[in-house]
Scaffold this motif. Structure first.
Motif, PDB file in Angstrom:
ATOM      1  N   ASP A 154       0.796  -0.840  -0.128  1.00 21.41           N
ATOM      2  CA  ASP A 154      -0.183   0.155   0.116  1.00 21.41           C
ATOM      3  C   ASP A 154       1.143   1.156   0.004  1.00 21.41           C
ATOM      4  OD1 ASP A 154       0.893   0.154   2.999  1.00 21.41           O
ATOM      5  OD2 ASP A 154      -0.526  -0.289   3.751  1.00 21.41           O
ATOM      6  N   GLU A 155      -0.017   2.379  -0.037  1.00 22.17           N
ATOM      7  CA  GLU A 155       0.784   4.071   0.036  1.00 22.17           C
ATOM      8  C   GLU A 155       1.821   3.953   1.374  1.00 22.17           C
ATOM      9  OE1 GLU A 155      -2.880   4.215  -1.412  1.00 22.17           O
ATOM     10  OE2 GLU A 155      -2.483   3.063   0.192  1.00 22.17           O
ATOM     11  N   ALA A 156       1.194   3.598   2.378  1.00 23.26           N
ATOM     12  CA  ALA A 156       2.541   3.628   3.480  1.00 23.26           C
ATOM     13  C   ALA A 156       3.542   2.547   3.220  1.00 23.26           C
ATOM     14  CB  ALA A 156       1.573   3.284   5.042  1.00 23.26           C
ATOM     15  N   GLU A 157       3.787   1.826   2.747  1.00 19.14           N
ATOM     16  CA  GLU A 157       4.739   0.720   2.375  1.00 19.14           C
ATOM     17  C   GLU A 157       5.686   1.257   1.763  1.00 19.14           C
ATOM     18  OE1 GLU A 157       2.576  -3.117   4.166  1.00 19.14           O
ATOM     19  OE2 GLU A 157       2.300  -2.642   2.279  1.00 19.14           O
ATOM     20  N   SER A 217      -2.659   4.692   4.654  1.00 18.24           N
ATOM     21  CA  SER A 217      -2.911   3.887   3.970  1.00 18.24           C
ATOM     22  C   SER A 217      -4.488   3.380   3.671  1.00 18.24           C
ATOM     23  CB  SER A 217      -2.198   2.126   4.660  1.00 18.24           C
ATOM     24  OG  SER A 217      -2.461   1.493   3.657  1.00 18.24           O
ATOM     25  N   SER A 218      -4.653   3.389   2.303  1.00 19.75           N
ATOM     26  CA  SER A 218      -5.934   2.921   2.056  1.00 19.75           C
ATOM     27  C   SER A 218      -6.681   1.395   2.601  1.00 19.75           C
ATOM     28  CB  SER A 218      -6.623   3.590   0.191  1.00 19.75           C
ATOM     29  OG  SER A 218      -5.257   3.077  -0.495  1.00 19.75           O
ATOM     30  N   ALA A 219      -6.037   0.835   2.415  1.00 22.77           N
ATOM     31  CA  ALA A 219      -6.087  -0.761   2.650  1.00 22.77           C
ATOM     32  C   ALA A 219      -6.696  -0.828   3.771  1.00 22.77           C
ATOM     33  CB  ALA A 219      -4.580  -1.623   2.549  1.00 22.77           C
ATOM     34  N   GLU A 220      -7.520  -1.358   3.927  1.00 28.57           N
ATOM     35  CA  GLU A 220      -8.243  -2.245   4.913  1.00 28.57           C
ATOM     36  C   GLU A 220      -8.243  -2.762   5.868  1.00 28.57           C
ATOM     37  OE1 GLU A 220     -12.417  -2.926   3.328  1.00 28.57           O
ATOM     38  OE2 GLU A 220     -12.959  -1.177   2.245  1.00 28.57           O
ATOM     39  N   VAL A 221      -7.663  -2.451   7.764  1.00 31.50           N
ATOM     40  CA  VAL A 221      -7.788  -3.765   8.046  1.00 31.50           C
ATOM     41  C   VAL A 221      -8.249  -4.544   7.621  1.00 31.50           C
ATOM     42  CG1 VAL A 221      -7.478  -4.049  10.398  1.00 31.50           C
ATOM     43  CG2 VAL A 221      -7.067  -1.834   9.776  1.00 31.50           C
TER      44      VAL A 221
END
Length: 859
Positions: A154-157, A217-221
């Protein structure tokens, strides 16, 4: 019997074990002199492959009772006890520190500004202080993954990777060396031995410990079946560091005490007046004392410490209230802990530890790159060192698929499934006999996993039917969460058996056998267990009022008979299970009174007992250098002849002027005197024949199994994916061998590759062509095909255990194996299995007992 009669969870204990076959009677001994060969071997259900995904490290910070720097005084890793899947496919090369330094020193200076990582690797040039084989290999893995599979992050990674690229070389070098230790322990800065590569260690550490901002991050938990909660500390936040500071993180005595070396701990224990026999006991005593003991500085008399330490006590600076405050809350315990903690940290100095979230992120990168949860320092460097080795490799198509994890979600679920698998292994295998509570916890995990497993099975079957080509699915599926969940279901079935829930166990075994995509090497044990349940338990469990009990029992025995027949007809069931299934077939046919003419006839594979022979020789016994005293008597041999059980013995070779030799060489000379030719090869000749006969099958195109040009075998050879993905080619080759075409196949490979000495797994070019041709002329084609089929099905597990001597008689046109046993020696499980396979194939096997007709004592 091929296999011992046990529950399926313990069936064939050697299955999946990477056991180095000892040199006949010479057992490998541990420090206590006990034979490792005879120690009980528990089942390792992950070891269907040489590189089966290991359970990951616990994601919580573990506080160890050993100092981190003692594990690696000079920045070198401890020895690795096993090979990863990639290492097993690469040639054996020198990969120690000296080899790396020698290589790097031999390269001319190179302008790295003009070339990236891949350029330096291709040109085989590094610069001391500006480039390193470790950093380049680490970055090669990262860049390869980001070029091909960046959709998994994701964006943070991705921002973490961007920050990584901007680090200085020296900061990257320090991080990689700490990363390769594969531990989240603290490391003393003053003990890091990287000064020759890092000119400014302080700046590099400061760079790694700098706080950096990350985008959201736009990824869902996500939540995954069987997992209690997401691992603590593994999620990136708005700020991150590559490494932690001990000044910020170590706040408790428990954390601080784990940093101490033994001599430092003893000094502190002496001051605190605590005792213990070893480090663990000293640490426990120190922590226990800290919680109970009150010293002069803690009974109302406040130390003239810093303001911050006074504030940590939670009391005001009012001397009138000092005593009451210290007795009325937990400030006393806090101050005692703080005292010891300050003392420890002043002794150790500042420490560094890799931050957990970025560490787990880079581990995920390596999982994607290596297609395995296993990787070591040697995994990182062997690719490069194999490249520079002066070896010739077979020609094959290098292929690396980018769809192994179709989405970030599938990657995260795979990671979660491995963590769940670790929880189950921890209950069943790592903590002694499991309790009823532990078994129930496994069943609870199974109930969560079971519905998801069914969904994934349907998805994988659709991929197999419409998406995968050329057998690529077999290897890719090992990195599917469904592969791990199948193992969880398998474990749950064994737990149901232990709890005597036989009806549910039978249903699960039926489900496991209905799918043909995962854990093919277990199918034989599933058939065996299912047939056993049907023969002994299912009639009682399904009995109704309208049914006669005897009729019901006979009906279920017919069902059990059909289960065994299905197992024998299943081309994915490994040959090592055939004998037990055949034995049960004969038993059931007699029980239900099937007519003799309608019974199965297995006489062509009926096992013959190995022939026991005795060979007499002259043994040489060395006089002990130490006299027999009370101090060393317990380490001496308990046997009257002075021979330690399983120890090496020295014999005289009558055909070599009575020169000293091993017991195998002495027996080989005996056979030679009777017209036999032979080798003391311990499976070397069998693996060499397999390498010749299956050369083109080994290097046939299968996607993903050749990821570098420097492999000696496909990555899936040591897994249960090798056989089913090449089933047609393997069966065709077995027919050719059975029809007597082995000689032509060997000659063709020799003509094409002997001059170049092409690196092929197991193939030893030192065997003479004339001998190999003579051997296959003497070796019955069907028997040779059977031996090759066993290796094709379980190459990694069946490399050991082959009898010591391989013999052939040119006049009789006969081959024979001989297992040499000297005094007090026994057969191992793998040796018994090979003896059964060989005798079942019609090959003569002898158990050769070496007996000393004379003993010569020398000083």
């Amino acid at each position: 019997m091929v296999l011992q009669t046990q529950s399926p969870s313990k069936h064939n204990q050697m299955l999946g074990r990477l056991i180095k076959h000892p040199k006949s009677t010479n057992f490998d001994h541990d420090q206590d002199g006990r034979s490792l060969k005879r120690q009980r071997l528990d089942i390792d259900d992950t070891s269907e492959s040489g590189s089966a995904p290991q359970s990951p490290k616990l994601n919580q910070r573990e506080i160890t009772d050993s100092d981190a720097e003692s594990e690696d005084k000079k920045g070198q890793l401890p020895a690795v006890a096993h090979q990863t899947g990639l290492e097993s496919a690469l040639p054996p090369v020198k990969t120690d520190k000296e080899a790396i330094e020698e290589y790097e020193a031999s390269k001319a200076p190179y302008d790295e500004d003009n070339r990236g990582v891949e350029g330096r690797l291709n040109e085989r040039k590094w610069i001391k202080g500006k480039s390193s084989i470790y950093v380049d290999a680490f970055n090669l893995a990262l860049e390869t993954v980001l070029d091909e599979e960046s959709h998994l992050f994701d964006e943070a990674e991705m921002a973490v990777f961007k920050e990584w690229r901007e680090l200085s070389y020296e900061a990257q070098y320090l991080y990689v060396r700490l990363f390769l230790r594969k531990t989240a322990a603290w490391h003393r800065i003053n003990s890091l031995g990287y000064y020759s590569d890092i000119s400014d260690l302080e700046t590099s550490i400061e760079c790694l410990q700098k706080r950096r901002e990350l985008p959201s991050s736009s990824a869902e938990v996500e939540s995954h079946p069987g997992e209690l909660q997401p691992p603590e500390g593994t999620t990136l936040g708005v700020l991150f560091t590559f490494a932690d500071r001990s000044e910020d993180e170590i706040t408790t005595l428990e954390e601080a005490s784990s940093l101490l070396k033994l001599d430092e701990l003893k000094a502190l224990a002496k001051e605190a007046k605590v005792q213990g026999k070893n480090k663990t006991e000293l640490l426990k005593a120190l922590r226990r004392t800290s919680q109970k003991q009150a010293g002069l500085g803690w009974v109302g008399l406040k130390r003239s410490d810093t303001e911050s330490s006074r504030h940590s006590t939670g009391s005001e600076l009012d001397p009138e209230n000092a005593v009451n405050d210290s007795q009325g809350d937990d400030s006393t315990e806090t101050n005692r802990d703080a005292h010891f903690t300050r003392k420890i940290l002043s002794e150790t100095g500042p420490c560094i530890r890799l931050s957990l979230a970025p560490l787990k992120l880079f581990e995920r990168v390596h999982l994607v790159f290596y297609r395995s949860t296993e990787w070591t320092e040697k995994s990182l460097t062997t690719i490069i060192l194999a490249k520079i080795a002066r070896r010739n490799f077979p020609e094959y198509i290098v292929s690396r698929s980018a769809n192994i994890f179709p989405s970030r979600s599938s990657l995260l679920e795979y990671e979660a499934s491995v963590r769940t698998q670790f929880r189950i292994d921890n209950i069943l295998e790592f903590n002694g006999r499991p309790s009823d509570q532990g078994l129930q916890e496994i069943l609870n995990i199974f109930e969560e996993v079971h519905p998801r497993w069914r969904i994934l099975l349907r998805e994988e079957q659709q991929k197999e039917d419409f998406l995968y080509q050329s057998g690529e699915g077999a290897y890719l599926r090992r990195l599917s969460p469904a592969w791990v969940y199948t193992r969880v279901v398998h474990k749950a079935a064994s737990v149901l058996g232990k709890l005597k829930h036989y009806k549910r166990e039978h249903d699960l075994l039926t489900e496991l056998l209905a799918q043909r995509l995962f854990h093919a090497s277990r199918r034989g044990s599933w058939y065996q267990r299912k047939a056993l349940l049907e023969e002994h338990y299912m009639a009682t469990l399904t009995l109704t009022e309208c049914c006669n009990e005897e009729v019901q029992k006979k009906n279920w025995k017919r069902i059990a008979l059909q289960t065994c027949v299905d197992g024998l007809q299943d081309n994915m069931v490994h040959i090592i299970y055939h004998y037990d299934l055949q034995k049960r077939v004969k038993k059931l046919e007699k029980a239900i009174k099937i007519a003799k003419r309608a019974q199965h006839d297995f006489s062509h594979v009926r096992l013959a007992a190995p022939v026991e022979v005795t060979i007499e020789g002259i043994r040489v016994e060395k006089e002990p250098s130490l006299p027999q005293t009370s101090s060393n008597r317990r380490n001496s041999s308990p046997h009257p002849n002075g021979i330690r059980r399983g120890g090496k013995t020295i014999w005289l070779d009558p055909l070599e002027d009575n020169g000293e030799c091993s017991v195998e060489a002495m027996c080989l000379s005996h056979y030679r005197s009777h017209g036999w030719k032979g080798y003391h090869s311990e499976g070397g000749i069998v693996r060499t024949l397999f390498g010749y006969l299956f050369f083109d099958v080994l290097f046939a195109y299968i996607p993903n199994v050749f990821q570098t040009p420097y492999q000696t075998c496909p990555l899936d050879l040591h897994t249960d994916a090798f056989f089913p993905s090449r089933l047609s080619e393997i069966n065709h080759r077995l027919v050719q061998i059975g029809n007597g075409e082995a000689e032509a196949l060997i000659i063709n490979v020799w003509n094409e590759h002997s001059e170049r000495k092409t690196c092929v797994v197991g193939l030893d070019w030192s065997f003479e062509l004339d001998d190999l041709v003579e051997i296959v002329r003497c070796f019955d084609g069907e028997a040779l095909a059977t031996v090759c089929k066993v290796l094709a099905q379980e190459y990694g597990q069946r490399g050991g255990g082959v009898p010591d001597l391989f013999l052939w008689h040119p006049e009789r046109k006969e081959v024979m194996f001989s297992e040499v046993k000297s005094e007090n020696d026994r057969l191992s499980d793998t040796q018994r299995l090979w003896i059964h396979v060989l005798t079942g194939a019609g090959v003569r096997v002898e158990l050769c007992n070496a007996v000393a007709k004379e003993v010569i004592v020398v000083t």
